[in-house]
Design an enzyme around this catalytic site. Structure first.
Site, PDB file in Angstrom:
ATOM      1  CD  GLN A 156       0.859   1.273   8.395  1.00  0.00           C
ATOM      2  OE1 GLN A 156      -0.524   1.492   8.450  1.00  0.00           O
ATOM      3  NE2 GLN A 156       1.679   1.520   7.259  1.00  0.00           N
ATOM      4  NE  ARG A 173      -0.339  -2.516  -0.809  1.00  0.00           N
ATOM      5  CZ  ARG A 173       0.019  -3.458  -1.343  1.00  0.00           C
ATOM      6  NH1 ARG A 173       0.207  -3.582  -2.691  1.00  0.00           N
ATOM      7  NH2 ARG A 173       0.031  -4.434  -0.688  1.00  0.00           N
ATOM      8  CB  CYS A 174      -0.703   7.055  -0.544  1.00  0.00           C
ATOM      9  SG  CYS A 174       0.089   7.377   0.835  1.00  0.00           S
ATOM     10  CD  GLU A 182       3.502   3.623  -0.433  1.00  0.00           C
ATOM     11  OE1 GLU A 182       2.816   3.827   0.682  1.00  0.00           O
ATOM     12  OE2 GLU A 182       4.544   4.290  -0.606  1.00  0.00           O
TER      13      GLU A 182
END
Ligand code: MCN
Ligand code: CUN
Length: 785
Positions: free
Chosen positions: A221, A367-368, A739
């Site tokens: 990423q 997804r934080c 997210e």
């Protein structure tokens, strides 16, 4: 979306360009790549959570036909690669030398002519372990007699991973509590879960001994940041390293960290001089790569005159054996201190301390938004608990406590500056879609019949788009992103980005941004990313930062090209640039709109032999590095409706209403898709996903048999709504969204479960709300693990 002829241009629900390739099975994932002469690597992992290594005997493995090499910590030591830096300025063993510190830790790597021989050889490595007592409970890790995990660190005498970190103001918070008329306290755990992307992690390292060039194929990423780390670790110049991502089968934060397997593959290729492929299996992924959450939280919340006034939070963050959490350097608990949520508080105070335990390292993923998930879960559970205590409707309490529209930009009590919002409106839209009054009515009727129906609310505010260089960096690297736009003589364009898609649809949405700004149809704009040789430097995709940072970079670079086009158009139309006006795809004379030049005419001119304005270079390209002035603050109102079976304690999410405000939507269809996916994840986290350990540190969820992920069967038809409050500082008015649904949905579902159990007097259940846990709570018992 407007159109040129029959071709759509700009923002709108354009179908994803990349899907033509995916639905035909033509994606190019890591395991599809086969290089000439490539060998395979497998990793031996520790069966113990904590043990001394007395010796490692690799002779039998080396003797197996087809095995080329067996690498241990001793071999890495000679290369200076036994330990590597983590993205949180900790150190992590690449291969365990003196001792193992979690079950599944990397102990040795075998390189062989195929993956089967490599795996077989693992069985032949003889490691003499001497088991040590393990600690997997973060609270117990702080006991004086707890076994010391990081004895490798000079001066480390306990399991504290970092000094206590604070935000907000303790004194004024105490005052708010002293003046309050209602106070509620809770112990709340956000358990360890795992992003579990469909494609596991892996790498092909291809070192060319003749040229010294290192090519890395690795779905990740943040390719540019990884390249910088490898350059430091391996002592190579950055331009001698090339990372290519190709297609990625999901990241969800799992592909942000640098893993020991990557370093082993690189070391293997440098030593062997041939390409080395390593791909982990599902169990390795679940047991050893970046987990999510594991926050043990204690909180008090208070209210006065029907409005929330103060919040106090004390957290233990469990980092596992090495702190390899990904977050901006100055924020040891990420953005957790956004825990004051969407409310206009009088004061708040947050304390976080981090500990080492004998569990896999990692810690920011799934997804934080850098710990905002934990923050939102905590505050939204606390607000619900407060409403129950005050006997008022949880939406009324929120409505009375929201930051008002007129208060934006709003500075929170922990120092964030929220950019824009109309929280009341978004909440009302969600209530309308849900038919909130009717739902409460239905609930009352059902309760009278002994049925357990619950309605749960969550209202979240996130900060995404890290971040301004004045505030944040990772490993000393500013969190900025580049964009490079080239419009070719044919009028087709290539935009190169430092962000990298893992499934979010960037090939479509970034083309749409160029289309919107320049008027070139999106199918004529090629989006190039994920190849460090072919894209500008930048920090990548996580924390929903692609739209806020790279999206802004693409808008700005398109406008730069448009400005150049204006000067050329002025020359073509024999007027001055300031006398021209822009409409999508065309500069025209303000006083006479019929006279103009399209972007295609202008491009032709830019490359032609005809003259250009004095001093101007030919061609039509531009480059930018975008430094965001602030984060963007998307938000949303979520309502979950659940039914709890009184006989089996099984929870069914019957309805889920999600109204997101992520500012201007580039592609509303892709945004909805992001929200669907994130809500499904929220259902999983709230009801079934958890990584647990027994007392000895054995991981109990190393396969999809034991780590349950949601399917369509567990998900209702999500009911989505939208409000659009543009971001004032983003060139397109957009905010991130990737997210949001994962951040906002777990508290809505858990609040609904608690609401359903009100007739039984249950006021708290920790996630995941499995039938066993809910049943125990219904019987008034402590939850089973
Ligand atoms: N978008 C839009 N309009 C907006 C905001 C976003 O059209 N106002 C579009 C974007 O153009 C992009 C998508 O929605 O195509 C998501 O954009 P953004 O919110 O900027 O998030 P990122 O692209 O940075 O994606 C990261 C985010 C994170 S951090 C995780 S984790 C996650 C997620 O996205 N991982 C995913 N969604 C995922 N979706 C898939 N399929 N796979 C993953 O690994
Ligand atoms: Cu936190 S998971 Mo996403 O930021 O890659």
């Amino acid at each position: 979306m407007t159109a040129v002829g029959d071709r759509p241009i700009g923002f709108g629900p354009l179908k994803r360009k990349e899907d033509a390739r995916f639905i035909r099975g033509k994606g190019n994932y890591l395991d599809d790549i086969r290089l000439p002469g490539m060998v395979h690597m497998a990793i031996l992992r520790s069966p113990f959570a904590h043990a001394k290594i007395n010796s490692i005997d690799t002779s039998a493995a080396l003797a197996l036909p087809g095995v080329a090499a067996v690498i241990t910590a001793k071999d890495l030591e000679t290369l200076g690669l036994a330990w590597m830096p983590t993205i949180s300025y900790d150190t992590q063993a690449v291969l365990a030398g003196d001792k193992v510190r979690f079950q599944g830790q990397e102990v040795a790597a075998v390189i062989a002519i195929d993956e089967y021989i490599a795996r077989d050889a693992l069985q032949l490595i003889d490691v003499d372990y001497e088991p040590l007592p393990a600690v997997v409970n973060a609270r117990k890790a702080l006991d004086e007699d707890a076994p010391l995990i990081r004895d490798d660190k000079d001066g480390q005498l306990d399991n504290l991973a970092s000094p206590t970190w604070e935000a907000g103001d303790e004194e004024s918070t105490d005052k708010a509590f002293a003046e309050a008329d209602t106070i509620v306290s809770r112990d709340i755990i956000y358990p360890r879960c795992h992003p579990a992307p469909l494609e596991t992690c892996g790498m092909i390292a291809d070192f060319n001994p003749e040229t010294g060039q290192l090519d890395l194929y690795n779905g990740n990423q943040a390719p540019h940041a990884h390249r910088t780390v490898y350059a430091h670790v391996a002592g190579l110049a950055e331009h001698m390293i090339r990372i290519k991502c190709n297609d990625i089968g999901g990241g969800f934060g799992n592909k942000v960290p640098v893993y020991p397997g990557y370093v082993c593959a690189i070391a293997g290729s440098i030593v062997a001089g041939v390409p080395v492929k390593w791909i982990e299996d599902r169990s390795e992924n679940l047991m050893s790569t970046g987990f999510a959450r594991d926050y043990i939280m204690k909180s008090d919340i208070c209210a006065k005159d029907g409005k929330i006034t103060g919040l106090r939070v004390d957290v233990i963050a469990d980092h596992g054996a090495f702190d390899s959490t990904a977050q901006p350097t100055k924020f040891p608990a990420g953005f957790f201190h956004i825990v004051c949520g969407s409310y206009d508080l009088q004061a708040s105070h947050v304390k976080v301390k981090a500990v080492y335990t004998n569990k896999a390292p990692g810690g920011v993923a799934y997804r934080c938004s850098f710990r905002i998930t934990e923050a939102v879960y905590l505050v939204e559970r606390m607000v619900e608990a407060l409403a129950l205590e005050m006997h008022i409707d949880p939406i009324d309490l929120r409505m009375q406590s929201f930051i008002g529209t007129e208060q934006f930009p709003y500075e929170t009590t922990t120092g964030w500056t929220y950019d824009s919002g109309d929280y009341h409106k978004t909440m009302r839209v969600a209530m309308d879609i849900a038919g909130y009054e009717d739902l409460r009515q239905e609930q009352e009727e059902k309760r009278a019949r002994g049925e357990l129906m619950g309605i749960g609310i969550s209202f979240f505010t996130e900060g995404v788009g890290a971040g301004p260089r004045k505030h944040m960096d990772i490993l000393g690297l500013a969190m900025n992103d580049g964009a490079d736009l080239r419009v070719h003589p044919s009028g087709k364009a290539v935009v190169s980005l430092s962000a990298q898609t893992q499934g979010q649809g960037h090939e479509t949405t970034f083309a749409q941004i160029v289309a919107e700004e320049l008027g070139i149809p999106p199918e004529d704009v090629e989006v190039r990313h994920g190849d460090t040789d072919k894209s500008p430097y930048g920090l990548g995709t996580y924390g929903s930062r692609s739209t806020p940072v790279s999206g802004a970079a693409v808008a700005v670079v398109s406008r730069k090209v448009r400005d150049k086009a204006r000067a050329i158009a002025a020359q073509m139309l024999e007027t001055r640039p300031e006398d021209l006006a822009w409409e999508k795809g065309r500069w025209y004379v303000k006083g006479d709109p019929s006279v103009g030049a399209t972007i295609f005419d202008i491009t032709e001119r830019a490359y032609s032999g005809d003259s250009l304005p004095e001093g101007m270079e030919g061609g039509l390209d531009a480059q930018v590095i975008y430094d965001p002035p602030n984060l963007t603050y998307p938000y949303g109102a979520y309502i979950a409706v659940v039914d709890v079976d009184p006989e089996t304690a099984h929870v069914t999410v019957r309805r889920f209403i999600a109204v997101d405000d992520c500012g201007v939507r580039i592609n509303p269809m892709i945004v909805d898709g992001q929200i669907h996916g994130g809500l499904a994840e929220g259902v999983g986290i709230a009801l079934m996903e958890v990584i647990t350990f027994d007392e000895e540190g054995n991981c109990l969820n190393g396969s999809f048999m034991d780590y349950l992920i949601p399917t369509a069967l567990e998900c209702p038809d999500f009911e989505l709504g939208a409000t659009v409050t543009p971001c004032p500082h983003h060139p397109l008015g957009a905010k991130g969204v990737g997210e949001s649904p994962n951040v906002g949905s777990p508290p809505a579902i858990v609040n609904a479960v608690i609401d359903a159990l009100q007739p039984l007097g249950v006021n708290h259940v920790d996630m995941p709300c499995t039938p066993a846990r809910v049943w125990a709570a219904m019987q008034g018992n402590a939850a089973p693990p």
